[in-house]
Design a protein around this motif. Structure first.
Motif, PDB file in Angstrom:
ATOM      1  N   ARG A 178     -15.713   3.667   2.635  1.00 57.34           N
ATOM      2  CA  ARG A 178     -17.080   4.483   3.179  1.00 57.34           C
ATOM      3  C   ARG A 178     -17.990   3.367   3.785  1.00 57.34           C
ATOM      4  O   ARG A 178     -18.342   4.027   4.796  1.00 57.34           O
ATOM      5  CB  ARG A 178     -17.568   4.913   1.650  1.00 57.34           C
ATOM      6  CG  ARG A 178     -16.921   6.011   0.970  1.00 57.34           C
ATOM      7  CD  ARG A 178     -17.804   6.241  -0.227  1.00 57.34           C
ATOM      8  NE  ARG A 178     -17.124   7.386  -0.918  1.00 57.34           N
ATOM      9  CZ  ARG A 178     -17.657   7.704  -2.196  1.00 57.34           C
ATOM     10  NH1 ARG A 178     -18.466   7.159  -2.953  1.00 57.34           N
ATOM     11  NH2 ARG A 178     -17.150   8.757  -2.848  1.00 57.34           N
ATOM     12  N   ALA A 179     -17.851   2.467   3.437  1.00 57.93           N
ATOM     13  CA  ALA A 179     -18.598   1.345   4.318  1.00 57.93           C
ATOM     14  C   ALA A 179     -18.298   1.267   5.616  1.00 57.93           C
ATOM     15  O   ALA A 179     -19.092   1.159   6.689  1.00 57.93           O
ATOM     16  CB  ALA A 179     -18.634  -0.119   3.681  1.00 57.93           C
ATOM     17  N   ALA A 180     -16.709   1.183   5.889  1.00 54.91           N
ATOM     18  CA  ALA A 180     -16.272   1.176   7.468  1.00 54.91           C
ATOM     19  C   ALA A 180     -16.587   2.346   8.265  1.00 54.91           C
ATOM     20  O   ALA A 180     -17.009   2.274   9.195  1.00 54.91           O
ATOM     21  CB  ALA A 180     -14.792   0.730   7.055  1.00 54.91           C
ATOM     22  N   GLU A 181     -16.524   3.517   7.243  1.00 50.53           N
ATOM     23  CA  GLU A 181     -16.887   4.770   7.931  1.00 50.53           C
ATOM     24  C   GLU A 181     -18.031   4.980   8.385  1.00 50.53           C
ATOM     25  O   GLU A 181     -18.273   5.476   9.620  1.00 50.53           O
ATOM     26  CB  GLU A 181     -16.264   5.992   7.178  1.00 50.53           C
ATOM     27  CG  GLU A 181     -16.621   7.347   7.916  1.00 50.53           C
ATOM     28  CD  GLU A 181     -16.067   8.465   6.786  1.00 50.53           C
ATOM     29  OE1 GLU A 181     -16.056   9.650   7.340  1.00 50.53           O
ATOM     30  OE2 GLU A 181     -16.057   8.393   5.685  1.00 50.53           O
ATOM     31  N   ALA A 182     -19.219   4.327   7.534  1.00 49.00           N
ATOM     32  CA  ALA A 182     -20.418   4.609   7.902  1.00 49.00           C
ATOM     33  C   ALA A 182     -20.919   3.783   9.284  1.00 49.00           C
ATOM     34  O   ALA A 182     -21.480   3.838   9.919  1.00 49.00           O
ATOM     35  CB  ALA A 182     -21.332   3.958   6.854  1.00 49.00           C
ATOM     36  N   LEU A 183     -20.001   2.520   9.318  1.00 50.47           N
ATOM     37  CA  LEU A 183     -20.135   1.784  10.409  1.00 50.47           C
ATOM     38  C   LEU A 183     -19.179   1.771  11.791  1.00 50.47           C
ATOM     39  O   LEU A 183     -19.262   1.028  12.567  1.00 50.47           O
ATOM     40  CB  LEU A 183     -20.056   0.134   9.832  1.00 50.47           C
ATOM     41  CG  LEU A 183     -21.074  -0.423   8.869  1.00 50.47           C
ATOM     42  CD1 LEU A 183     -20.657  -1.660   7.918  1.00 50.47           C
ATOM     43  CD2 LEU A 183     -22.425  -0.657   9.541  1.00 50.47           C
ATOM     44  N   GLY A 184     -18.519   2.893  11.462  1.00 53.93           N
ATOM     45  CA  GLY A 184     -17.584   3.084  12.756  1.00 53.93           C
ATOM     46  C   GLY A 184     -16.331   2.138  12.963  1.00 53.93           C
ATOM     47  O   GLY A 184     -15.932   1.846  14.044  1.00 53.93           O
ATOM     48  N   VAL A 185     -15.928   1.738  11.998  1.00 49.10           N
ATOM     49  CA  VAL A 185     -14.884   0.629  11.986  1.00 49.10           C
ATOM     50  C   VAL A 185     -13.678   1.391  11.438  1.00 49.10           C
ATOM     51  O   VAL A 185     -13.603   1.904  10.383  1.00 49.10           O
ATOM     52  CB  VAL A 185     -15.189  -0.732  11.278  1.00 49.10           C
ATOM     53  CG1 VAL A 185     -14.039  -1.651  11.531  1.00 49.10           C
ATOM     54  CG2 VAL A 185     -16.559  -1.238  11.878  1.00 49.10           C
ATOM     55  N   PRO A 186     -12.399   1.222  12.109  1.00 46.29           N
ATOM     56  CA  PRO A 186     -11.076   1.666  11.403  1.00 46.29           C
ATOM     57  C   PRO A 186     -10.860   0.662  10.096  1.00 46.29           C
ATOM     58  O   PRO A 186     -11.071  -0.347  10.461  1.00 46.29           O
ATOM     59  CB  PRO A 186     -10.102   1.393  12.533  1.00 46.29           C
ATOM     60  CG  PRO A 186     -10.892   1.642  13.790  1.00 46.29           C
ATOM     61  CD  PRO A 186     -12.273   1.218  13.499  1.00 46.29           C
ATOM     62  N   VAL A 187     -10.322   1.457   9.276  1.00 46.17           N
ATOM     63  CA  VAL A 187     -10.093   0.779   7.852  1.00 46.17           C
ATOM     64  C   VAL A 187      -8.575   1.212   7.366  1.00 46.17           C
ATOM     65  O   VAL A 187      -8.264   2.251   7.483  1.00 46.17           O
ATOM     66  CB  VAL A 187     -11.084   0.968   6.854  1.00 46.17           C
ATOM     67  CG1 VAL A 187     -11.310   2.268   6.596  1.00 46.17           C
ATOM     68  CG2 VAL A 187     -11.056   0.120   5.872  1.00 46.17           C
ATOM     69  N   VAL A 188      -8.254   0.107   6.805  1.00 45.36           N
ATOM     70  CA  VAL A 188      -6.788   0.349   6.109  1.00 45.36           C
ATOM     71  C   VAL A 188      -7.023  -0.429   4.659  1.00 45.36           C
ATOM     72  O   VAL A 188      -7.884  -1.293   4.640  1.00 45.36           O
ATOM     73  CB  VAL A 188      -5.533  -0.626   7.016  1.00 45.36           C
ATOM     74  CG1 VAL A 188      -4.406  -0.855   6.066  1.00 45.36           C
ATOM     75  CG2 VAL A 188      -5.431  -0.122   8.025  1.00 45.36           C
ATOM     76  N   ILE A 189      -6.416   0.317   3.510  1.00 43.84           N
ATOM     77  CA  ILE A 189      -6.557   0.085   2.284  1.00 43.84           C
ATOM     78  C   ILE A 189      -5.170  -0.471   1.831  1.00 43.84           C
ATOM     79  O   ILE A 189      -4.169   0.235   2.056  1.00 43.84           O
ATOM     80  CB  ILE A 189      -7.042   1.263   1.520  1.00 43.84           C
ATOM     81  CG1 ILE A 189      -8.316   1.601   2.057  1.00 43.84           C
ATOM     82  CG2 ILE A 189      -6.937   0.540   0.037  1.00 43.84           C
ATOM     83  CD1 ILE A 189      -9.407   0.539   1.560  1.00 43.84           C
ATOM     84  N   SER A 190      -5.228  -1.713   1.117  1.00 41.78           N
ATOM     85  CA  SER A 190      -3.855  -2.265   0.811  1.00 41.78           C
ATOM     86  C   SER A 190      -4.061  -2.545  -0.626  1.00 41.78           C
ATOM     87  O   SER A 190      -4.825  -3.141  -1.146  1.00 41.78           O
ATOM     88  CB  SER A 190      -3.466  -3.527   1.569  1.00 41.78           C
ATOM     89  OG  SER A 190      -2.240  -3.972   1.029  1.00 41.78           O
ATOM     90  N   PHE A 191      -3.114  -1.790  -1.664  1.00 40.88           N
ATOM     91  CA  PHE A 191      -3.488  -1.958  -3.136  1.00 40.88           C
ATOM     92  C   PHE A 191      -2.222  -2.987  -3.602  1.00 40.88           C
ATOM     93  O   PHE A 191      -1.163  -3.065  -2.801  1.00 40.88           O
ATOM     94  CB  PHE A 191      -2.882  -0.579  -3.732  1.00 40.88           C
ATOM     95  CG  PHE A 191      -4.190   0.197  -3.589  1.00 40.88           C
ATOM     96  CD1 PHE A 191      -5.462   0.090  -4.503  1.00 40.88           C
ATOM     97  CD2 PHE A 191      -4.215   1.642  -3.030  1.00 40.88           C
ATOM     98  CE1 PHE A 191      -6.579   1.025  -4.074  1.00 40.88           C
ATOM     99  CE2 PHE A 191      -5.205   2.453  -2.825  1.00 40.88           C
ATOM    100  CZ  PHE A 191      -6.365   2.215  -3.509  1.00 40.88           C
ATOM    101  N   THR A 192      -2.500  -3.553  -4.679  1.00 42.56           N
ATOM    102  CA  THR A 192      -1.349  -4.331  -5.237  1.00 42.56           C
ATOM    103  C   THR A 192      -1.152  -3.900  -6.802  1.00 42.56           C
ATOM    104  O   THR A 192      -1.935  -2.805  -7.284  1.00 42.56           O
ATOM    105  CB  THR A 192      -1.784  -5.733  -5.584  1.00 42.56           C
ATOM    106  OG1 THR A 192      -0.761  -6.623  -6.029  1.00 42.56           O
ATOM    107  CG2 THR A 192      -3.140  -5.820  -6.484  1.00 42.56           C
ATOM    108  N   VAL A 193       0.352  -3.852  -7.068  1.00 42.39           N
ATOM    109  CA  VAL A 193       0.684  -3.373  -8.109  1.00 42.39           C
ATOM    110  C   VAL A 193       1.315  -4.565  -9.173  1.00 42.39           C
ATOM    111  O   VAL A 193       1.709  -5.370  -8.671  1.00 42.39           O
ATOM    112  CB  VAL A 193       1.658  -2.090  -8.080  1.00 42.39           C
ATOM    113  CG1 VAL A 193       0.993  -0.957  -7.103  1.00 42.39           C
ATOM    114  CG2 VAL A 193       2.944  -2.629  -7.448  1.00 42.39           C
ATOM    115  N   GLU A 194       1.500  -4.058 -10.453  1.00 44.23           N
ATOM    116  CA  GLU A 194       2.083  -4.693 -11.333  1.00 44.23           C
ATOM    117  C   GLU A 194       3.529  -4.637 -11.350  1.00 44.23           C
ATOM    118  O   GLU A 194       4.117  -3.812 -10.727  1.00 44.23           O
ATOM    119  CB  GLU A 194       1.484  -4.605 -12.688  1.00 44.23           C
ATOM    120  CG  GLU A 194      -0.012  -4.991 -13.017  1.00 44.23           C
ATOM    121  CD  GLU A 194      -0.378  -6.232 -12.485  1.00 44.23           C
ATOM    122  OE1 GLU A 194       0.315  -7.260 -12.820  1.00 44.23           O
ATOM    123  OE2 GLU A 194      -1.365  -6.502 -11.766  1.00 44.23           O
TER     124      GLU A 194
END
Length: 319
Positions: A178-194
């Motif tokens: 949401r922060a990236a969208e509000a600032l107009g920056v493309p964003v990627v999300i990388s999750f980690t798992v067990e």
């Protein structure tokens, strides 16, 4: 060659490499002291900048030689308020650090590639708390407010994109998106798992991705998995459904050890670069959208070179 081959987000027929495990390489292979596992203080001195350049150079050379793209991370995984406070760095100084990191990466790109579009400058955002444990949990609203200053610093310095890496619970990822969208920056999300393929909170990766998409209007350009060995998540990626097609990048650990075991390790476990590369190739054969290939803890240039050889034919077209 045209610049469209290296457009963001990467298409399934164009591969982008990343580096490997920056902090683990510096600490375990080069003997660098990194308090709080933070690499950003190296940017403060010419010697530190030179060390970072020597680290990234072989990765970028590999991408250039194989005619593929490269996503160049800023060394800012720990450059947020809480970790900065532990290192006696003020919020104002952190803004400067994050901007300087983008400018440093841009200069490195210009020195090592004659095709500016080939290398994307990626502002790296790490978790507020520990990457292996979901401590200091926030609501999505709190996470947006907390991480927005770092996203803004990256934007002001001209980063091409930002990535939130080693995310271990969905609310923090949602807030950053949401922060990236509000600032107009493309964003990627990388999750980690067990080791069981679930996040540290017990939530499934399936649920976390779908929930993040639902609560951000499909804000992230794509998702990644990082800081886990392929044996930990291979099984869950066999599931059918649109959520798996949202995963377009992998930055796996070299070791098949659990996060708890890695936390207690005093020596680096480099695993087997050839085996890791074969696992990547197998995943790409099943998930043809995978186009961002790199490494995380314990991986170095040997691993990324092996992955590149396994997944990228000589022409630079996707395997």
């Amino acid at each position: 060659m045209t610049s469209s081959r290296f457009a963001f987000p990467p298409s399934s027929d164009a591969i982008f490499l990343t580096d490997g495990g920056l902090e683990t390489t510096l600490v375990f292979l080069e003997g660098v002291d990194l308090p709080c596992f933070a690499a950003f203080p190296l940017l403060r001195s010419p010697e530190g900048q030179a060390r970072l350049e020597r680290y990234f150079e072989p990765y970028i050379r590999t991408a250039v030689e194989h005619d593929v793209g490269f996503i160049l991370d800023t060394p800012t995984w720990r450059a947020n308020t809480d970790w900065g406070a532990k290192l006696d760095v003020s919020a104002d100084d952190l803004a400067t650090v994050n901007q300087d990191a983008v400018r440093w990466a841009s200069g490195l790109r210009d020195r090592l590639s004659d095709t500016r579009e080939r290398i994307l400058i990626n502002g790296v955002i790490g978790p507020r708390g520990d990457g292996y444990r979901p401590d200091a949990q926030m609501s999505a609203e709190e996470a947006q407010a907390y991480h927005a200053p770092q996203v803004e610093a990256f934007r002001e310095a001209g980063a091409d994109m930002v990535s939130a890496v080693t995310m271990n619970y969905a609310e923090e990822a949602i807030g950053i998106a949401r922060a990236a969208e509000a600032l107009g920056v493309p964003v990627v999300i990388s999750f980690t798992v067990e080791t069981d393929g679930r996040m540290a909170t017990g939530e499934t990766l399936h649920s976390a991705i779908e929930r993040t998409d639902r609560e951000t209007g499909h804000g992230p350009a794509y998702y990644m998995i990082n800081c886990a060995h392929p044996s930990h998540f291979d099984g869950i990626l066999s599931e059918s459904g649109g959520w798996t097609r949202r995963i377009r990048g992998l930055r796996a650990n070299a070791s098949a050890k659990s996060h708890a075991e890695l936390d207690e390790s005093t020596e680096l476990d480099p695993g087997d670069p050839g085996d890791l590369a074969r696992r990547y190739r197998g995943l790409r054969q099943r998930m043809t959208q995978l186009s961002v290939l790199g490494g995380c803890c314990g991986t170095d240039h040997r691993h990324i070179a092996a992955i590149c050889e396994a997944c990228v034919p000589a022409s630079g077209r996707a395997a």
